[in-house]
Write a protein that holds these residues in place. Structure first.
Motif, PDB file in Angstrom:
ATOM      1  N   LEU A   4       0.831  -1.205   0.000  1.00 25.59           N
ATOM      2  CA  LEU A   4       0.000   0.000   0.000  1.00 25.59           C
ATOM      3  C   LEU A   4       0.864   1.253   0.000  1.00 25.59           C
ATOM      4  N   SER A   5       0.502   2.212  -0.842  1.00 23.61           N
ATOM      5  CA  SER A   5       1.138   3.530  -0.802  1.00 23.61           C
ATOM      6  C   SER A   5       0.509   4.318   0.357  1.00 23.61           C
ATOM      7  N   PRO A   6       1.151   5.432   0.783  1.00 15.25           N
ATOM      8  CA  PRO A   6       0.537   6.251   1.843  1.00 15.25           C
ATOM      9  C   PRO A   6      -0.880   6.703   1.490  1.00 15.25           C
ATOM     10  N   ASP A   7      -1.127   7.036   0.208  1.00 15.59           N
ATOM     11  CA  ASP A   7      -2.478   7.467  -0.174  1.00 15.59           C
ATOM     12  C   ASP A   7      -3.474   6.313  -0.095  1.00 15.59           C
ATOM     13  N   GLU A   8      -3.014   5.124  -0.468  1.00 14.67           N
ATOM     14  CA  GLU A   8      -3.911   3.959  -0.357  1.00 14.67           C
ATOM     15  C   GLU A   8      -4.202   3.651   1.116  1.00 14.67           C
ATOM     16  N   LEU A   9      -3.189   3.842   1.945  1.00 12.34           N
ATOM     17  CA  LEU A   9      -3.395   3.632   3.384  1.00 12.34           C
ATOM     18  C   LEU A   9      -4.462   4.596   3.894  1.00 12.34           C
ATOM     19  N   LEU A  10      -4.348   5.842   3.480  1.00 10.36           N
ATOM     20  CA  LEU A  10      -5.335   6.849   3.896  1.00 10.36           C
ATOM     21  C   LEU A  10      -6.735   6.431   3.420  1.00 10.36           C
ATOM     22  N   ALA A  18       2.681   5.300  11.093  1.00 10.58           N
ATOM     23  CA  ALA A  18       2.004   5.711   9.858  1.00 10.58           C
ATOM     24  C   ALA A  18       0.493   5.570  10.010  1.00 10.58           C
ATOM     25  N   VAL A  19       0.055   4.468  10.624  1.00 11.44           N
ATOM     26  CA  VAL A  19      -1.390   4.273  10.821  1.00 11.44           C
ATOM     27  C   VAL A  19      -1.909   5.248  11.880  1.00 11.44           C
ATOM     28  N   PHE A  20      -1.152   5.413  12.946  1.00 15.08           N
ATOM     29  CA  PHE A  20      -1.527   6.366  14.007  1.00 15.08           C
ATOM     30  C   PHE A  20      -1.755   7.761  13.411  1.00 15.08           C
ATOM     31  N   ASP A  21      -0.814   8.213  12.582  1.00 17.15           N
ATOM     32  CA  ASP A  21      -0.940   9.539  11.957  1.00 17.15           C
ATOM     33  C   ASP A  21      -2.129   9.583  10.997  1.00 17.15           C
ATOM     34  N   THR A  22      -2.323   8.481  10.259  1.00 21.27           N
ATOM     35  CA  THR A  22      -3.421   8.436   9.298  1.00 21.27           C
ATOM     36  C   THR A  22      -4.770   8.512  10.019  1.00 21.27           C
ATOM     37  N   LEU A  23      -4.883   7.782  11.114  1.00 19.50           N
ATOM     38  CA  LEU A  23      -6.141   7.803  11.875  1.00 19.50           C
ATOM     39  C   LEU A  23      -6.432   9.211  12.383  1.00 19.50           C
ATOM     40  N   ARG A  24      -5.410   9.889  12.868  1.00 18.94           N
ATOM     41  CA  ARG A  24      -5.601  11.290  13.287  1.00 18.94           C
ATOM     42  C   ARG A  24      -5.968  12.156  12.086  1.00 18.94           C
ATOM     43  N   GLY A  25      -5.298  11.874  10.971  1.00 18.72           N
ATOM     44  CA  GLY A  25      -5.490  12.707   9.789  1.00 18.72           C
ATOM     45  C   GLY A  25      -6.916  12.699   9.266  1.00 18.72           C
ATOM     46  N   VAL A  26      -7.636  11.597   9.474  1.00 18.38           N
ATOM     47  CA  VAL A  26      -8.994  11.498   8.927  1.00 18.38           C
ATOM     48  C   VAL A  26     -10.076  11.722   9.987  1.00 18.38           C
ATOM     49  N   ALA A  27      -9.678  11.984  11.245  1.00 17.09           N
ATOM     50  CA  ALA A  27     -10.657  12.117  12.337  1.00 17.09           C
ATOM     51  C   ALA A  27     -11.202  13.542  12.440  1.00 17.09           C
ATOM     52  N   ASP A  28     -12.405  13.658  12.994  1.00 21.00           N
ATOM     53  CA  ASP A  28     -12.920  14.979  13.368  1.00 21.00           C
ATOM     54  C   ASP A  28     -12.377  15.396  14.734  1.00 21.00           C
ATOM     55  N   HIS A  64     -20.525  -0.487   9.398  1.00 19.30           N
ATOM     56  CA  HIS A  64     -20.099  -0.171   8.038  1.00 19.30           C
ATOM     57  C   HIS A  64     -19.731  -1.413   7.254  1.00 19.30           C
ATOM     58  N   GLY A  65     -19.557  -2.526   7.945  1.00 20.86           N
ATOM     59  CA  GLY A  65     -19.179  -3.748   7.260  1.00 20.86           C
ATOM     60  C   GLY A  65     -17.692  -3.807   7.034  1.00 20.86           C
ATOM     61  N   PRO A  66     -17.200  -4.979   6.721  1.00 17.44           N
ATOM     62  CA  PRO A  66     -15.763  -5.168   6.610  1.00 17.44           C
ATOM     63  C   PRO A  66     -15.121  -4.400   5.466  1.00 17.44           C
ATOM     64  N   ASP A  67     -15.927  -3.931   4.497  1.00 20.36           N
ATOM     65  CA  ASP A  67     -15.335  -3.200   3.384  1.00 20.36           C
ATOM     66  C   ASP A  67     -15.254  -1.700   3.641  1.00 20.36           C
ATOM     67  N   ALA A  68     -15.674  -1.260   4.832  1.00 20.66           N
ATOM     68  CA  ALA A  68     -15.644   0.174   5.121  1.00 20.66           C
ATOM     69  C   ALA A  68     -14.252   0.723   4.908  1.00 20.66           C
ATOM     70  N   GLY A  69     -14.201   1.894   4.366  1.00 24.58           N
ATOM     71  CA  GLY A  69     -12.908   2.549   4.203  1.00 24.58           C
ATOM     72  C   GLY A  69     -12.214   2.182   2.916  1.00 24.58           C
ATOM     73  N   ARG A  70     -12.744   1.205   2.188  1.00 27.70           N
ATOM     74  CA  ARG A  70     -12.092   0.842   0.931  1.00 27.70           C
ATOM     75  C   ARG A  70     -12.601   1.727  -0.194  1.00 27.70           C
ATOM     76  N   PRO A  71     -11.738   2.076  -1.121  1.00 32.01           N
ATOM     77  CA  PRO A  71     -12.193   2.914  -2.232  1.00 32.01           C
ATOM     78  C   PRO A  71     -13.235   2.191  -3.061  1.00 32.01           C
ATOM     79  N   ALA A  72     -14.171   2.958  -3.637  1.00 29.33           N
ATOM     80  CA  ALA A  72     -15.247   2.329  -4.432  1.00 29.33           C
ATOM     81  C   ALA A  72     -14.649   1.682  -5.661  1.00 29.33           C
TER      82      ALA A  72
END
Ligand SMILES: NC(=O)c1ccc[n+]([C@@H]2O[C@H](COP(=O)([O-])OP(=O)(O)OC[C@H]3O[C@@H](n4cnc5c(N)ncnc54)[C@H](OP(=O)(O)O)[C@@H]3O)[C@@H](O)[C@H]2O)c1
Length: 275
Positions: free
Chosen positions: A30-36, A77-87, A267-275
């Protein structure tokens, strides 16, 4: 969790960790953008409580009293990503004190993504504390780009409350104990629907007991702690409150495993995956 580490990926100071998806797609780097994209909430306005923890293989949340000894670049990287997408990042006062939380800012890459997504540049910080033993002059408050929220109790010390009210929005959410449902309701009412809880074990125990957790992001660090480190959850009372979870995502970086566990039927197991 490695709150005190710098955002190396955003600063470009180090090569990003190699992270490979194992589930649902096996062996996919996964690239950083895919991780996001894997962690970006699919429905932002729908209230969602995500909890993030790291533990050793033998179930300890700490090494020598802190989580940092368990972490590594992929977890960061995941810790930062989770913060990056949170409200909002929700944390118990014990964790903020133990881990020396500073001002909550996300790296430039996440700022750009947030702007493009119509979000404030940085998530808000929300703390839970009954005693209000928090330093208003600390960077956590003094340098915060967004005014922090502090959830407390009616019986909290009046002088500490008055000092914190100068640098934060202090909200009563219970008489003797902060009621976790009230916290989530208050956050959602302020447009902060995507909640990332970074612990610690006591707060996670309260959220679990109240049946409020939608998702657990759990990193398993390839380490035996071998001591008396505490688990990621401390129950507020006697007995257990078991909840089923489904695997939503499993990543590997070296021998570190990073999983998303999701409440069935949410959201189901596919949540967060790109369409
Ligand atoms: N492995 C990981 O991923 C991870 C993550 C986070 C933390 N940790 C570790 O966990 C340890 C801290 O554990 P902890 O259980 O003390 O952390 P915590 O849950 O963050 O903090 C507990 C404190 O939060 C406040 N609190 C929580 N629920 C409350 C409620 N319902 N009402 C009123 N106040 C409430 C109280 O603060 P007051 O005392 O101010 O009243 C309480 O003492 C540290 O060693 C840290 O390194 C590990």
């Amino acid at each position: 969790m490695t709150e005190t580490q710098t955002d190396t990926a955003a600063a470009g100071a180090a090569a990003p960790a190699e992270i490979v998806e194992l589930f649902p797609e096996p062996s996919r780097p996964l690239s950083p953008d895919e991780l996001l994209a894997r962690y970006a909430p699919p429905r932002r306005s729908e209230p969602w409580l995500r909890v993030n923890f790291i533990q050793s293989v033998d179930g300890s949340a700490t090494v020598d009293g802190l989580s940092g000894g368990l972490g590594g670049p992929a977890d960061k990287a995941v810790f930062d990503t989770l913060r990056g997408v949170a409200d909002v990042v929700l944390v118990g006062a014990g964790t903020a004190r133990a881990e020396g939380y500073g001002a909550l800012t996300v790296g430039e890459r996440f700022v750009r993504w947030r702007r493009a997504s119509g979000l404030p540049e940085h998530p808000a910080m929300a703390l839970v504390s009954g005693r209000l033993d928090l330093d208003p002059a600390s960077a956590l408050f003094a340098e915060a780009p967004v005014r922090p929220l502090v959830f407390t109790v009616a019986s909290a010390p009046a002088d500490a409350r008055a000092r914190l009210a100068e640098v934060a929005t202090v909200i009563d959410a219970g008489a003797e104990r902060v009621d976790p449902s009230t916290v989530l309701r208050e956050l959602a009412g302020r447009g902060l629907a995507q909640v990332l809880c970074e612990g610690g074990p006591s707060l996670f125990g309260e959220l679990t007991a109240a049946g409020l957790v939608d998702e657990l992001c759990l990193t398993t660090s390839p380490m035996l702690e071998g001591g008396s480190g505490r688990r990621i959850v401390s129950a507020p009372g006697e007995g257990s409150s078991p909840r089923d979870l489904e695997l939503g995502l499993l990543l590997r970086s070296g021998s570190m495993l990073l999983a998303r566990w999701v409440r069935p039927g949410a959201h189901g197991p596919d949540a967060g995956r790109p369409a």
